[in-house]
Design a protein around this motif. Structure first.
Motif, PDB file in Angstrom:
ATOM      1  N   MET A 132     -34.313  -4.454 -71.645  1.00  0.00           N
ATOM      2  CA  MET A 132     -34.256  -3.569 -70.500  1.00  0.00           C
ATOM      3  C   MET A 132     -33.435  -4.224 -69.392  1.00  0.00           C
ATOM      4  SD  MET A 132     -37.669  -1.668 -69.101  1.00  0.00           S
ATOM      5  CE  MET A 132     -38.396  -1.018 -70.572  1.00  0.00           C
ATOM      6  N   ALA A 133     -32.455  -3.548 -68.861  1.00  0.00           N
ATOM      7  CA  ALA A 133     -31.626  -4.075 -67.785  1.00  0.00           C
ATOM      8  C   ALA A 133     -32.060  -3.457 -66.461  1.00  0.00           C
ATOM      9  CB  ALA A 133     -30.157  -3.773 -68.049  1.00  0.00           C
ATOM     10  N   PHE A 134     -32.544  -4.299 -65.572  1.00  0.00           N
ATOM     11  CA  PHE A 134     -32.975  -3.840 -64.253  1.00  0.00           C
ATOM     12  C   PHE A 134     -31.896  -4.137 -63.241  1.00  0.00           C
ATOM     13  CE2 PHE A 134     -36.901  -4.759 -66.549  1.00  0.00           C
ATOM     14  CZ  PHE A 134     -37.569  -3.556 -66.387  1.00  0.00           C
ATOM     15  N   GLU A 135     -31.843  -3.322 -62.203  1.00  0.00           N
ATOM     16  CA  GLU A 135     -30.910  -3.556 -61.106  1.00  0.00           C
ATOM     17  C   GLU A 135     -31.708  -3.973 -59.883  1.00  0.00           C
ATOM     18  OE1 GLU A 135     -27.474  -1.340 -58.423  1.00  0.00           O
ATOM     19  OE2 GLU A 135     -28.798  -0.123 -59.680  1.00  0.00           O
ATOM     20  N   PHE A 136     -31.366  -5.131 -59.337  1.00  0.00           N
ATOM     21  CA  PHE A 136     -31.952  -5.631 -58.095  1.00  0.00           C
ATOM     22  C   PHE A 136     -30.900  -5.462 -57.011  1.00  0.00           C
ATOM     23  CE2 PHE A 136     -33.567  -8.306 -61.594  1.00  0.00           C
ATOM     24  CZ  PHE A 136     -34.918  -7.979 -61.525  1.00  0.00           C
ATOM     25  N   LYS A 137     -31.299  -4.895 -55.880  1.00  0.00           N
ATOM     26  CA  LYS A 137     -30.322  -4.704 -54.805  1.00  0.00           C
ATOM     27  C   LYS A 137     -31.030  -4.482 -53.482  1.00  0.00           C
ATOM     28  CE  LYS A 137     -29.519   0.264 -54.794  1.00  0.00           C
ATOM     29  NZ  LYS A 137     -28.454   1.260 -54.763  1.00  0.00           N
ATOM     30  N   ILE A 138     -30.241  -4.507 -52.411  1.00  0.00           N
ATOM     31  CA  ILE A 138     -30.727  -4.134 -51.086  1.00  0.00           C
ATOM     32  C   ILE A 138     -30.536  -2.632 -50.940  1.00  0.00           C
ATOM     33  CG2 ILE A 138     -30.382  -4.402 -48.589  1.00  0.00           C
ATOM     34  CD1 ILE A 138     -31.669  -6.854 -49.993  1.00  0.00           C
ATOM     35  N   LEU A 139     -31.603  -1.957 -50.576  1.00  0.00           N
ATOM     36  CA  LEU A 139     -31.574  -0.508 -50.418  1.00  0.00           C
ATOM     37  C   LEU A 139     -30.756  -0.136 -49.185  1.00  0.00           C
ATOM     38  CD1 LEU A 139     -32.852   2.094 -51.669  1.00  0.00           C
ATOM     39  CD2 LEU A 139     -34.635   1.874 -49.922  1.00  0.00           C
ATOM     40  N   GLU A 140     -29.937   0.876 -49.324  1.00  0.00           N
ATOM     41  CA  GLU A 140     -29.165   1.374 -48.189  1.00  0.00           C
ATOM     42  C   GLU A 140     -30.140   1.902 -47.125  1.00  0.00           C
ATOM     43  OE1 GLU A 140     -28.991   2.627 -51.315  1.00  0.00           O
ATOM     44  OE2 GLU A 140     -27.152   1.723 -52.075  1.00  0.00           O
ATOM     45  N   LYS A 141     -29.832   1.628 -45.870  1.00  0.00           N
ATOM     46  CA  LYS A 141     -30.727   2.013 -44.772  1.00  0.00           C
ATOM     47  C   LYS A 141     -31.069   3.503 -44.781  1.00  0.00           C
ATOM     48  CE  LYS A 141     -29.603  -1.684 -41.600  1.00  0.00           C
ATOM     49  NZ  LYS A 141     -29.350  -2.071 -40.228  1.00  0.00           N
ATOM     50  N   GLU A 142     -30.077   4.328 -45.118  1.00  0.00           N
ATOM     51  CA  GLU A 142     -30.314   5.778 -45.087  1.00  0.00           C
ATOM     52  C   GLU A 142     -31.253   6.237 -46.208  1.00  0.00           C
ATOM     53  OE1 GLU A 142     -26.320   5.054 -47.166  1.00  0.00           O
ATOM     54  OE2 GLU A 142     -27.296   4.322 -45.345  1.00  0.00           O
ATOM     55  N   ASN A 143     -31.558   5.364 -47.162  1.00  0.00           N
ATOM     56  CA  ASN A 143     -32.455   5.708 -48.273  1.00  0.00           C
ATOM     57  C   ASN A 143     -33.837   5.081 -48.146  1.00  0.00           C
ATOM     58  OD1 ASN A 143     -30.508   7.274 -49.562  1.00  0.00           O
ATOM     59  ND2 ASN A 143     -29.645   5.500 -50.603  1.00  0.00           N
ATOM     60  N   ILE A 144     -34.172   4.561 -46.964  1.00  0.00           N
ATOM     61  CA  ILE A 144     -35.430   3.826 -46.784  1.00  0.00           C
ATOM     62  C   ILE A 144     -36.660   4.646 -47.190  1.00  0.00           C
ATOM     63  CG2 ILE A 144     -35.747   4.411 -44.339  1.00  0.00           C
ATOM     64  CD1 ILE A 144     -36.536   1.030 -46.089  1.00  0.00           C
ATOM     65  N   ASN A 145     -36.620   5.949 -47.004  1.00  0.00           N
ATOM     66  CA  ASN A 145     -37.808   6.757 -47.320  1.00  0.00           C
ATOM     67  C   ASN A 145     -38.101   6.841 -48.816  1.00  0.00           C
ATOM     68  OD1 ASN A 145     -38.395   7.189 -44.635  1.00  0.00           O
ATOM     69  ND2 ASN A 145     -37.227   9.076 -44.537  1.00  0.00           N
ATOM     70  N   LEU A 146     -37.172   6.396 -49.659  1.00  0.00           N
ATOM     71  CA  LEU A 146     -37.424   6.385 -51.102  1.00  0.00           C
ATOM     72  C   LEU A 146     -38.562   5.442 -51.482  1.00  0.00           C
ATOM     73  CD1 LEU A 146     -33.764   6.344 -52.518  1.00  0.00           C
ATOM     74  CD2 LEU A 146     -35.340   8.290 -52.397  1.00  0.00           C
ATOM     75  N   ILE A 147     -38.833   4.434 -50.643  1.00  0.00           N
ATOM     76  CA  ILE A 147     -39.857   3.450 -50.986  1.00  0.00           C
ATOM     77  C   ILE A 147     -41.267   3.905 -50.617  1.00  0.00           C
ATOM     78  CG2 ILE A 147     -38.206   1.570 -50.733  1.00  0.00           C
ATOM     79  CD1 ILE A 147     -39.795   0.779 -48.157  1.00  0.00           C
ATOM     80  N   ILE A 148     -41.396   4.963 -49.838  1.00  0.00           N
ATOM     81  CA  ILE A 148     -42.704   5.402 -49.324  1.00  0.00           C
ATOM     82  C   ILE A 148     -43.744   5.580 -50.435  1.00  0.00           C
ATOM     83  CG2 ILE A 148     -43.930   7.196 -48.019  1.00  0.00           C
ATOM     84  CD1 ILE A 148     -42.058   5.621 -46.196  1.00  0.00           C
ATOM     85  N   PRO A 149     -43.450   6.261 -51.541  1.00  0.00           N
ATOM     86  CA  PRO A 149     -44.485   6.431 -52.568  1.00  0.00           C
ATOM     87  C   PRO A 149     -45.001   5.115 -53.149  1.00  0.00           C
ATOM     88  CG  PRO A 149     -42.711   8.001 -52.920  1.00  0.00           C
ATOM     89  CD  PRO A 149     -42.241   7.036 -51.862  1.00  0.00           C
ATOM     90  N   LEU A 150     -44.134   4.130 -53.323  1.00  0.00           N
ATOM     91  CA  LEU A 150     -44.587   2.839 -53.844  1.00  0.00           C
ATOM     92  C   LEU A 150     -45.420   2.084 -52.812  1.00  0.00           C
ATOM     93  CD1 LEU A 150     -41.492   1.486 -55.828  1.00  0.00           C
ATOM     94  CD2 LEU A 150     -43.573   2.509 -56.734  1.00  0.00           C
ATOM     95  N   VAL A 151     -44.962   2.038 -51.577  1.00  0.00           N
ATOM     96  CA  VAL A 151     -45.686   1.313 -50.530  1.00  0.00           C
ATOM     97  C   VAL A 151     -47.032   1.984 -50.269  1.00  0.00           C
ATOM     98  CG1 VAL A 151     -45.645   0.580 -48.111  1.00  0.00           C
ATOM     99  CG2 VAL A 151     -43.578   0.410 -49.501  1.00  0.00           C
TER     100      VAL A 151
END
Length: 141
Positions: A1-20
């Motif tokens: 499995m190939a995972f991508e690690f990166k810094i999330l673009e500021k305009e996409n910050i709300n994508l993390i809400i369900p995990l947090v």
């Protein structure tokens, strides 16, 4: 499995809400999390994420500062990996990526807080070489 690690673009910050939201013991509402993350993104904060293809499966906030006792320091915050991806060494890979990323930015120390009841995280951080330095206190105003 190939995972991508990166810094999330500021305009996409709300994508993390369900995990947090899954991480919070005290269950701050998703609306409050959205408001707070939109404020945080304008401060000394970045958000590292893990993607499995198009699926967001991990998150780690990064707070940057200089402390008198440790120098240029980064604080991982709200670290969470989706339940289905745990136990596969992904956290270790993620933190290795984070260490390299923040070292490349000139940071020399990492310190963090974790919930007292989150025993799995304690074991993980001890295995990563973290030491207990003190206690974290909070008082709501």
């Amino acid at each position: 499995m190939a995972f991508e690690f990166k810094i999330l673009e500021k305009e996409n910050i709300n994508l993390i809400i369900p995990l947090v939201y899954k991480l919070n013991d005290y269950k701050v509402s998703e609306a409050v999390l959205e408001q707070r993350f939109n404020e945080m993104i304008g401060q000394n904060y970045e958000c590292a994420v893990i993607y499995d293809g198009d699926k967001l499966v991990g998150v780690c906030g990064l707070w940057y500062c200089t402390r008198h006792y440790s120098g240029r320091s980064v604080e991982p915050d709200h670290v969470f990996i989706d339940d289905a991806y745990r136990g596969q060494g992904l956290g270790k890979q993620f933190f290795e990526w984070i260490y390299n990323y923040v070292s490349g930015k000139g940071f020399e120390a990492m310190e963090l807080n974790t919930y007292v009841s989150n025993y799995q995280s304690h074991k993980f951080y001890f295995n990563e070489g973290f030491k207990i330095l003190g206690y974290h206190f909070i008082k709501k105003l």
